[in-house]
Design a protein around this motif. Structure first.
Motif, mmCIF file in Angstrom:
data_model
loop_
_atom_site.group_PDB
_atom_site.id
_atom_site.type_symbol
_atom_site.label_atom_id
_atom_site.label_comp_id
_atom_site.label_asym_id
_atom_site.label_seq_id
_atom_site.Cartn_x
_atom_site.Cartn_y
_atom_site.Cartn_z
ATOM 1 N N ALA A 98 0.765 -0.897 0.233
ATOM 2 C CA ALA A 98 -0.058 0.125 0.099
ATOM 3 C C ALA A 98 0.464 0.933 0.134
ATOM 4 C CB ALA A 98 -0.962 -0.123 0.832
ATOM 5 N N GLY A 99 0.598 2.457 -0.884
ATOM 6 C CA GLY A 99 1.786 3.331 -0.585
ATOM 7 C C GLY A 99 0.634 4.502 -0.598
ATOM 8 N N ASN A 100 1.082 5.892 -0.180
ATOM 9 C CA ASN A 100 0.200 6.830 0.384
ATOM 10 C C ASN A 100 -0.369 8.162 -0.238
ATOM 11 O OD1 ASN A 100 2.407 8.098 -0.898
ATOM 12 N ND2 ASN A 100 2.376 10.107 0.530
ATOM 13 N N GLU A 101 -0.733 8.740 -0.712
ATOM 14 C CA GLU A 101 -1.661 9.552 -1.205
ATOM 15 C C GLU A 101 -1.667 9.907 -2.659
ATOM 16 O OE1 GLU A 101 -1.092 12.589 2.258
ATOM 17 O OE2 GLU A 101 -1.255 10.693 1.710
ATOM 18 N N LEU A 102 0.417 10.117 -2.626
ATOM 19 C CA LEU A 102 0.648 10.605 -3.733
ATOM 20 C C LEU A 102 1.043 9.318 -4.297
ATOM 21 C CD1 LEU A 102 3.921 13.287 -2.534
ATOM 22 C CD2 LEU A 102 1.918 13.678 -3.917
ATOM 23 N N THR A 103 0.395 8.396 -4.444
ATOM 24 C CA THR A 103 1.152 6.373 -5.129
ATOM 25 C C THR A 103 0.113 7.605 -6.286
ATOM 26 O OG1 THR A 103 1.084 5.564 -3.301
ATOM 27 C CG2 THR A 103 -0.042 4.501 -5.826
ATOM 28 N N GLY A 104 0.778 7.033 -8.091
ATOM 29 C CA GLY A 104 0.064 7.080 -9.020
ATOM 30 C C GLY A 104 -0.124 8.134 -9.874
ATOM 31 N N LEU A 105 0.622 9.643 -9.040
ATOM 32 C CA LEU A 105 0.526 10.697 -9.240
ATOM 33 C C LEU A 105 1.776 11.049 -9.533
ATOM 34 C CD1 LEU A 105 -2.122 12.361 -6.696
ATOM 35 C CD2 LEU A 105 -2.421 11.863 -8.824
ATOM 36 N N PRO A 106 1.853 11.976 -11.220
ATOM 37 C CA PRO A 106 3.095 12.378 -11.387
ATOM 38 C C PRO A 106 3.658 13.565 -9.828
ATOM 39 C CG PRO A 106 1.833 12.940 -13.150
ATOM 40 C CD PRO A 106 0.585 11.965 -12.311
ATOM 41 N N SER A 107 4.969 13.683 -10.071
ATOM 42 C CA SER A 107 5.799 13.505 -9.157
ATOM 43 C C SER A 107 6.396 15.027 -9.618
ATOM 44 C CB SER A 107 7.610 13.075 -9.317
ATOM 45 O OG SER A 107 7.572 11.996 -9.114
ATOM 46 N N HIS A 108 6.188 15.492 -10.843
ATOM 47 C CA HIS A 108 6.300 16.604 -11.134
ATOM 48 C C HIS A 108 5.092 17.838 -10.154
ATOM 49 C CE1 HIS A 108 4.102 15.932 -14.319
ATOM 50 N NE2 HIS A 108 3.336 16.919 -14.194
ATOM 51 N N LEU A 109 3.852 17.185 -10.591
ATOM 52 C CA LEU A 109 2.714 18.064 -9.937
ATOM 53 C C LEU A 109 3.289 18.099 -7.858
ATOM 54 C CD1 LEU A 109 0.142 15.425 -10.928
ATOM 55 C CD2 LEU A 109 0.843 17.918 -12.438
ATOM 56 N N PHE A 110 3.808 17.672 -7.172
ATOM 57 C CA PHE A 110 3.811 18.313 -6.184
ATOM 58 C C PHE A 110 4.955 17.625 -5.505
ATOM 59 C CE2 PHE A 110 -0.265 15.848 -6.920
ATOM 60 C CZ PHE A 110 -1.065 16.387 -6.196
ATOM 61 N N ARG A 111 5.704 17.990 -6.312
ATOM 62 C CA ARG A 111 7.421 18.345 -5.763
ATOM 63 C C ARG A 111 8.114 16.828 -4.948
ATOM 64 N NH1 ARG A 111 8.845 24.855 -6.188
ATOM 65 N NH2 ARG A 111 8.248 24.863 -8.075
ATOM 66 N N LYS A 112 7.536 15.970 -5.375
ATOM 67 C CA LYS A 112 7.387 14.532 -4.086
ATOM 68 C C LYS A 112 7.230 13.141 -4.889
ATOM 69 C CE LYS A 112 6.757 14.087 1.031
ATOM 70 N NZ LYS A 112 5.789 15.038 2.312
ATOM 71 N N GLN A 113 7.505 12.546 -4.662
ATOM 72 C CA GLN A 113 7.571 10.988 -4.260
ATOM 73 C C GLN A 113 6.471 10.647 -2.819
ATOM 74 O OE1 GLN A 113 10.922 8.806 -5.979
ATOM 75 N NE2 GLN A 113 10.785 9.838 -7.550
ATOM 76 N N PRO A 114 6.131 9.760 -3.563
ATOM 77 C CA PRO A 114 4.643 8.208 -2.402
ATOM 78 C C PRO A 114 5.497 7.890 -2.134
ATOM 79 C CG PRO A 114 5.478 7.903 -4.721
ATOM 80 C CD PRO A 114 6.352 8.946 -5.651
ATOM 81 N N ARG A 115 5.552 6.987 -0.953
ATOM 82 C CA ARG A 115 5.716 6.575 -0.351
ATOM 83 C C ARG A 115 4.713 5.118 0.163
ATOM 84 N NH1 ARG A 115 3.840 6.421 4.623
ATOM 85 N NH2 ARG A 115 3.178 8.934 5.909
ATOM 86 N N THR A 116 5.802 4.050 0.900
ATOM 87 C CA THR A 116 5.220 3.217 1.329
ATOM 88 C C THR A 116 3.613 3.724 2.379
ATOM 89 O OG1 THR A 116 6.781 2.681 3.211
ATOM 90 C CG2 THR A 116 6.121 1.197 0.495
#
Length: 201
Positions: free
Chosen positions: A82-100
């Protein structure tokens, strides 16, 4: 994606993510405990990975208590989380990558170290010896929001001090699935304060 894994995004979503999400729908509400749908999604994701691609050279490997689906010829293992809410969203939109969603164990930390070591073999030219390649581990990350299930198949290269996988050297973001009326992932204290505003398509 097909050149790396031998299957397409459409096949992975249709054969694995969609099937697991459909089963999870039956485990929400009523007398099921909180988090039941997420646990069922995980179990059926693992099962669908194995059953869907067994004829393409993928095999089950549950050594060390980690549910891997492995293709020895390609030198790849896939685990699901399971990932957090940034899962499946492009990194450039939030300047942050998802995490578990949850901290991972020692086996994941060891797998990530192997990933980094294997990547370094291709970044340093001119070495006299070529080490025997080891299996690199990818994570099929999923997050169920109120309106959609987002997922990605990504290659982790960093685990933070708390045990969360927080950075990925390569990400294959998959098409989202509708989750209207389905179970969503409630993070409690681990959810952070990121507000996701996904534009309508």
């Amino acid at each position: 994606m097909v050149d790396v894994f031998g299957f397409t995004e459409e096949t992975l979503v249709g054969e694995v993510v969609t099937r697991a999400a459909a089963v999870a729908l039956s485990y929400t509400g009523g007398l099921f405990p909180r988090g039941a749908a997420g646990q069922v999604r995980y179990l059926h994701t693992v099962q669908a990975l194995r059953s869907g691609f067994v004829h393409d050279g993928w095999t089950a490997d549950d050594s060390d208590g980690v549910a891997r689906t492995v293709h020895r010829g390609r030198g790849i293992a896939i685990v699901t989380a399971a990932g957090n809410e940034l899962t499946g969203l492009p990194s450039h939109l939030f300047r942050k990558q998802p995490r578990t969603k949850w901290p991972r164990g020692e086996q994941t930390e060891a797998a990530v170290r192997t990933n980094v070591e294997q990547l370094s073999l291709f970044r340093v030219p001119g070495t006299a010896e070529v080490a025997t390649p080891q299996v690199v581990t990818w994570i099929l990350l999923q997050f169920a929001a109120e309106t959609e299930v987002r997922s990605e198949l990504s290659l982790p290269d960093h685990v933070d001090a708390r045990g969360f996988v927080t950075h990925w050297s390569r990400r294959f973001i998959l098409p989202p699935l509708s989750n209207e009326g389905g179970p969503d992932d409630d993070f409690g204290d681990e959810g952070g304060d990121i507000v996701i505003d996904v534009p309508e398509k």
